[in-house]
Design a protein around this motif. Structure first.
Motif, PDB file in Angstrom:
ATOM      1  N   TYR A   1       0.839  -1.192   0.000  1.00  0.00           N
ATOM      2  CA  TYR A   1       0.000   0.000   0.000  1.00  0.00           C
ATOM      3  C   TYR A   1       0.873   1.240   0.000  1.00  0.00           C
ATOM      4  O   TYR A   1       1.908   1.280   0.669  1.00  0.00           O
TER       5      TYR A   1
ATOM      6  N   SER B   1      -3.061  -7.828   4.993  1.00  0.00           N
ATOM      7  CA  SER B   1      -4.474  -7.564   4.676  1.00  0.00           C
ATOM      8  C   SER B   1      -4.828  -6.105   4.922  1.00  0.00           C
ATOM      9  O   SER B   1      -4.095  -5.372   5.595  1.00  0.00           O
ATOM     10  N   ASN B   2      -6.001  -5.720   4.405  1.00  0.00           N
ATOM     11  CA  ASN B   2      -6.545  -4.382   4.678  1.00  0.00           C
ATOM     12  C   ASN B   2      -6.723  -4.177   6.176  1.00  0.00           C
ATOM     13  O   ASN B   2      -6.430  -3.101   6.711  1.00  0.00           O
ATOM     14  N   ASP B   3      -7.225  -5.213   6.844  1.00  0.00           N
ATOM     15  CA  ASP B   3      -7.471  -5.113   8.280  1.00  0.00           C
ATOM     16  C   ASP B   3      -6.181  -4.902   9.056  1.00  0.00           C
ATOM     17  O   ASP B   3      -6.148  -4.113  10.003  1.00  0.00           O
ATOM     18  N   GLU B   4      -5.103  -5.606   8.657  1.00  0.00           N
ATOM     19  CA  GLU B   4      -3.826  -5.423   9.349  1.00  0.00           C
ATOM     20  C   GLU B   4      -3.322  -3.998   9.164  1.00  0.00           C
ATOM     21  O   GLU B   4      -2.847  -3.371  10.121  1.00  0.00           O
TER      22      GLU B   4
ATOM     23  N   HIS C   1      -5.119  -1.344   8.618  1.00  0.00           N
ATOM     24  CA  HIS C   1      -5.978  -0.466   9.422  1.00  0.00           C
ATOM     25  C   HIS C   1      -5.559  -0.489  10.894  1.00  0.00           C
ATOM     26  O   HIS C   1      -5.463   0.560  11.533  1.00  0.00           O
ATOM     27  N   GLU C   2      -5.290  -1.667  11.422  1.00  0.00           N
ATOM     28  CA  GLU C   2      -4.860  -1.777  12.823  1.00  0.00           C
ATOM     29  C   GLU C   2      -3.544  -1.044  13.056  1.00  0.00           C
ATOM     30  O   GLU C   2      -3.384  -0.333  14.057  1.00  0.00           O
TER      31      GLU C   2
ATOM     32  N   GLN D   1      -4.204   2.718  12.898  1.00  0.00           N
ATOM     33  CA  GLN D   1      -4.999   3.150  14.050  1.00  0.00           C
ATOM     34  C   GLN D   1      -4.161   3.176  15.329  1.00  0.00           C
ATOM     35  O   GLN D   1      -4.446   3.954  16.237  1.00  0.00           O
TER      36      GLN D   1
END
Length: 92
Positions: free
Chosen positions: A3, A60-63, A65-66, A69
């Motif tokens: 990303y 992943s997208n979730d990783e 994001h975490e 954040q």
């Protein structure tokens, strides 16, 4: 997954200097931990701005994001994320 992430930091003008320094120190330590782990392989400063462009290499997208954040400066950032795909003309 890779990303391209643009982070534009906007600290409040009334944030006490000692509090800002403490947040920045935690941010630096956390970001360097992620760099050493390979999840944040590149970070580039934007000349004349309190901003950066970074490459993240995570599962992943979730990783992602975490990770974002959990940045101590997260509450003070405008962030944009661009998912990257390998270009067919890339020789690497």
């Amino acid at each position: 997954m890779k990303y391209l992430v643009h982070m534009d930091v906007k600290l409040p003008v009334d944030l006490p200097a000692d509090e800002a320094a403490e947040i920045k120190a935690r941010e630096k330590a956390y970001s360097q931990q992620l760099q050493h782990s390979g999840k944040w392989p590149e970070i580039w400063r934007v000349v004349g701005e309190y901003a950066n462009y970074s490459i993240f290499d995570v599962g992943s997208n979730d990783e992602l994001h975490e990770i974002l954040q959990d940045l101590p400066l997260f509450p003070y950032m405008d962030i944009s994320v661009v998912p990257l795909a390998k270009h067919p003309s890339d020789v690497k």
